[in-house]
Design an enzyme around this catalytic site. Structure first.
Site, PDB file in Angstrom:
ATOM      1  N   PHE A  89      -7.958  -9.573  -0.045  1.00  0.00           N
ATOM      2  CA  PHE A  89      -7.526  -8.174   0.623  1.00  0.00           C
ATOM      3  C   PHE A  89      -6.560  -8.536   2.378  1.00  0.00           C
ATOM      4  CE2 PHE A  89     -10.308  -6.652  -1.500  1.00  0.00           C
ATOM      5  CZ  PHE A  89      -9.705  -5.443  -1.750  1.00  0.00           C
ATOM      6  N   ASP A  90      -5.122  -8.440   3.077  1.00  0.00           N
ATOM      7  CA  ASP A  90      -4.741  -9.159   4.356  1.00  0.00           C
ATOM      8  C   ASP A  90      -5.896  -7.715   4.466  1.00  0.00           C
ATOM      9  OD1 ASP A  90      -3.615  -9.248   6.363  1.00  0.00           O
ATOM     10  OD2 ASP A  90      -1.712  -7.312   5.995  1.00  0.00           O
ATOM     11  N   GLY A  91      -6.438  -7.803   6.087  1.00  0.00           N
ATOM     12  CA  GLY A  91      -6.090  -7.053   6.897  1.00  0.00           C
ATOM     13  C   GLY A  91      -5.835  -5.800   7.682  1.00  0.00           C
ATOM     14  N   PHE A 102      -3.729  -8.439  -2.278  1.00  0.00           N
ATOM     15  CA  PHE A 102      -2.934  -7.512  -1.355  1.00  0.00           C
ATOM     16  C   PHE A 102      -2.217  -8.170   0.379  1.00  0.00           C
ATOM     17  CE2 PHE A 102      -6.236  -5.338  -4.531  1.00  0.00           C
ATOM     18  CZ  PHE A 102      -5.253  -5.091  -4.858  1.00  0.00           C
TER      19      PHE A 102
END
Length: 342
Positions: free
Chosen positions: A205-207, A315
């Site tokens: 995941f991106d943040g 993502f």
């Protein structure tokens, strides 16, 4: 300071973490720290800090979820057969991810977990194809439900019925409508990707704009880098609001809490650095989510780390990062959420 960790796909070489030239944080209980990321003996990123949870005691509220529905469009799960744009039976971008979900389901079943503690895979057909052959095919897919999109019943109508924690499609308009309606959703892209292993479901995941809200990105857009850093320093003890994929991430945590040796590994791959922006993100993870490895890149490129991890899906809310990952044969999906996508 503990280096390395069980099931890590990285190899730690030396004590380079202290040479990053970044303001350092005081790690709270539940996390350990490693230095530069090496893969196969080759340095893939410098500088970077990787934080590894060593126990689960830091989670203030363990998830209590009752729905684990994943909705996937037929155009994401499959792609047209060579030379035939009307027949969708070749494995698509979402196929390795769905297979890995079903591997997790089998592991849960083997450990005699309750039947409701499973991912439920729902296929949404958007190309008018009869998909009844799926569960009888050589792909060995266990599709729980097939929803057909018609003029009378749209994709959103089906999402309202099944209430998924994640919806994947190659149709950007459908994904954007799902995001606007409050569902976790992402656009996938067909292409040639690295071969996947089904021994462990790996999700990256991106943040900001994905696991977290876009509140900090809005500050960056309006006030620039200095304003962003000052905002994060001021709000260092204020947790970030969670983002559009919070329910899906929470489901992964839920299954990790249910079983020993859970075949799920999660990663935060963020451009935030190891100063105040990183501290705020870390505190949010410690209180609200459990991510197995958090990589704070301080603006360094993401693709070397992603290639080392080789996730079943990554993502990101920034299309540039998605494209860079895809250029390196990493399966990436775009989350059209927040100020970057307005």
């Amino acid at each position: 300071m503990v280096r390395g960790g069980a099931n890590s796909q990285y190899e730690d070489k030396g004590d380079n973490a202290d040479q990053c030239g970044q303001e350092r944080w005081q790690l709270e209980p539940g996390f350990s720290e490693r230095g530069n990321i090496n893969f196969g003996g080759q340095l893939v990123v410098k500088p970077a800090i990787v934080l590894l949870p060593t126990n689960r005691e830091h989670i203030s509220q363990k998830p209590r979820m009752s729905s684990f529905t994943i909705a996937v469009s037929s155009c994401a799960l499959f792609k047209p057969e060579d030379g035939d744009t009307g027949v969708y039976r070749d494995k698509g971008a979402a196929f390795p991810f769905v297979q890995a979900l079903q591997m997790v389901n089998q592991h849960l079943e083997d450990q005699s977990q309750a039947p409701e503690n499973r991912f439920k895979i729902v296929l949404i057909t958007t190309n008018g194809q009869d998909m009844a052959w799926l569960n009888k095919s050589e792909y060995n897919l266990n599709i729980a439900q097939i929803c057909k999109v018609t003029k009378e019943k749209t994709v959103l109508d089906h999402l309202k019925d099944i209430k998924p924690i994640l919806y994947l499609s190659t149709n950007q308009q459908n994904v954007r409508e799902a995001i606007n309606a409050g569902y976790g959703a992402a656009t996938m892209f067909q292409g040639k990707y690295l071969e996947q292993s089904n021994e462990m479901l790996r999700v990256a995941f991106d943040g900001d704009g994905v696991l977290f809200s876009d509140e900090s990105e809005r500050v960056f857009k309006e006030q620039g880098l200095e304003g962003f850093i000052q905002n994060e320093r001021t709000l260092e003890d204020t947790l970030l609001e969670l983002g559009p994929l919070k329910d899906f991430a929470g489901a992964l945590v839920n299954f990790q809490l249910l079983q020993q040796n859970c075949p799920i590994r999660t990663y935060l791959i963020t451009s935030r650095g190891t100063n105040s922006p990183g501290i705020r993100a870390l505190k949010t993870l410690q209180k609200n989510l459990e991510i197995n490895e958090a990589v704070f890149l301080s603006g360094a490129p993401k693709e070397p780390v992603l290639m080392a991890i080789n996730p079943h899906i990554f993502f990101d809310d920034k299309m540039e990062h998605v494209q860079e990952a895809r250029n390196n044969m990493v399966i990436a999906a775009h989350v059209p959420f927040g100020v970057r996508n307005e």
